[in-house]
Scaffold this motif. Structure first.
Motif, PDB file in Angstrom:
ATOM      1  N   MET A  30     -21.518  10.845  -8.236  1.00 29.33           N
ATOM      2  CA  MET A  30     -20.947   9.614  -8.759  1.00 29.33           C
ATOM      3  C   MET A  30     -21.399   8.420  -7.934  1.00 29.33           C
ATOM      4  O   MET A  30     -21.712   8.563  -6.752  1.00 29.33           O
ATOM      5  N   ARG A  33     -18.717   3.096  -8.103  1.00 26.23           N
ATOM      6  CA  ARG A  33     -17.681   2.710  -9.067  1.00 26.23           C
ATOM      7  C   ARG A  33     -16.939   3.938  -9.604  1.00 26.23           C
ATOM      8  O   ARG A  33     -16.009   3.813 -10.384  1.00 26.23           O
ATOM      9  N   ASP A  35     -18.523   6.163 -11.476  1.00 27.14           N
ATOM     10  CA  ASP A  35     -19.233   6.571 -12.690  1.00 27.14           C
ATOM     11  C   ASP A  35     -20.242   7.669 -12.354  1.00 27.14           C
ATOM     12  O   ASP A  35     -20.707   7.759 -11.228  1.00 27.14           O
ATOM     13  N   GLU A  36     -20.603   8.469 -13.381  1.00 30.72           N
ATOM     14  CA  GLU A  36     -21.605   9.522 -13.182  1.00 30.72           C
ATOM     15  C   GLU A  36     -22.878   8.922 -12.619  1.00 30.72           C
ATOM     16  O   GLU A  36     -23.321   7.866 -13.053  1.00 30.72           O
TER      17      GLU A  36
END
Length: 95
Positions: A30, A33, A35-36
């Protein structure tokens, strides 16, 4: 090292020597943030991480060094469970 989130487990009845009794987890890298941030990896887990937890993963030779007296075919190992992390706002925009 990278931050990731545990998204699954791997069960293998047959493993290479040195990997007996070693838990394997699927970790989704990740970004800052949350996210991925790349392709999922299979990581060895000796510290007891669980599904959905954020973790720190070490890769390559540093991952193998943790298994001092064994030669193991490990490319990634979970080295920490993240309680929290903080990033200053300017760093987030620099990505």
């Amino acid at each position: 090292m990278f931050l990731g989130k545990v998204i699954g487990s791997v069960w293998a009845t047959q493993k290479e020597a040195g990997m007996e009794n070693l838990k394997l987890l699927i970790v989704q890298p990740m970004d800052l943030r949350g996210d991925e941030g790349g392709q999922p990896v299979v990581a060895a887990d000796r510290i007891g991480a669980g599904m959905g937890e954020k973790v720190i993963v070490s890769r390559g030779t540093p991952a193998r060094i943790l298994f001092k007296d064994k030669t193991v075919p490990i490319d990634a190992v979970i080295v920490g469970i993240v309680d929290s992390f903080e990033v200053i706002e300017e760093a987030r925009h620099a990505e």
